[in-house]
Each structure stands twice: as C-alpha cells, then as structure tokens.
Design a protein around this motif. Structure first.
Motif: not given
Length: 179
Positions: A33, A35-39, A41, A100-103
């Motif tokens: 991905l 870009e990541r999305f820290n769903i 948090g 999805i959340s973290n690099e």
C-alpha cells in the motif's frame, strides 16, 4: 458416508484452495500500500506485541495439542487445536489491520544477527503461505472424521505450523528495538 464426504469435498476443497490463494495475495497487496490508515489509532509497537503474544500462545497450544494426541485424549486434542486455529485467525485479521495501519519498520541490526534475522524472516514468510492450506485441510479432515487423512497431513502441518509460530515470536524479538 463416502458419498456425503465426497459431496462435502466439492464445496470444502475449492473454498480451502480459494482461501489459500486469497490470504497471501491480500497480505502482499496490503504490504505494498502506498499510504497507511491507522484505523484504530494505535502505536506502532501495539500490533507486533499482540502478534508476538498470539504466536507464542499458538505455539504453546500446538505443543499441548500434540501431547493430548499422543496421550490419546482426542477430545482435548481437538479442542486445543481448534483454539490454536482460532488464535491464528485472530492473528491474521490483526496482521491485515496492522498492514493497513502502520508503515513497515526496517530491521536495523548488523553483522551476523542481520543474516540470522533475514533467514528466520524469509523462512517464516515462505512457510506462512504454505501453512494456510495445510492447516485448513488438516482441520477439515479432522473435523469431518477422516482421521487417516487428517493424521497423514498433520504430520506435515504440525512442524511447519509450530515453526511459523515460533519464528513469529523470534521476528518480533529481533524487531522490538526498532518499533
């Protein structure tokens, strides 16, 4: 009974094959991905720590399940292996969320440890892909009462699954200083 099992196989086998292909492909796509999305948090260490704990508990349950099987305590064996499978499913869902959340965090070790780490990591990744169909077929054969087939495939599944669980813990321990 043979007819019933064969008709169940017509559904179960394609589902197992589809999952065995889909799971590694989904993980690979998520790792790439842009870009990541820290769903949720959460901090970067949260998922790896949770994954390390899940892998440790899975390894423990696999060993306990193996001893139950050797002691001919088949109900306890079944329940323990179902629990190990359940933890692996939780791990997989959490791992997908973490991607999805973290690099990705690069390994910072040097020297011989770097080679050891990458050997463990690469074998862990390769065998993680292989273990999906093995576990699914082993569980299916055991739960459908095909104990001879279950036993034949479990001879391969158990050591690979145990190795994947243990190396999952080791990968976390190697990476812990870099989170």
């Amino acid at each position: 009974m043979k007819t019933t099992l064969k008709s169940k196989d017509k559904v179960a086998v394609p589902v197992i094959i589809a999952l065995s292909i889909a799971v590694p492909v989904i993980v690979l796509v998520l790792m790439l991905l842009p870009e990541r999305f820290n769903i949720l948090g959460v901090e970067a260490i949260t998922f790896p720590l949770f994954h390390g704990i899940l892998n440790f508990l899975t390894a423990l349950l696999l060993i306990i399940g193996y001893f139950f099987m050797n002691a001919e305590k088949y109900i306890e064996h079944r329940n323990t292996m179902i629990a190990a499978f359940g933890l692996s499913v939780v791990f997989l869902v959490s791992y997908v969320l973490s991607k999805i959340s973290n690099e990705p965090v690069p390994y910072g070790g040097e020297g011989a440890l770097r080679y050891i780490y990458f050997f463990i990591l690469i074998t862990h990744i390769v065998l993680s892909g292989i273990i999906v169909p093995l576990v699914l077929f082993t569980m299916y054969r055991g739960l459908s009462g095909e104990y001879k087939k279950h036993s034949q495939i479990a001879k391969w599944t158990f050591p690979i699954w145990l190795y994947v669980a243990i190396t999952g813990v080791l990968v976390f321990l190697f990476m812990m200083p870099y989170y």
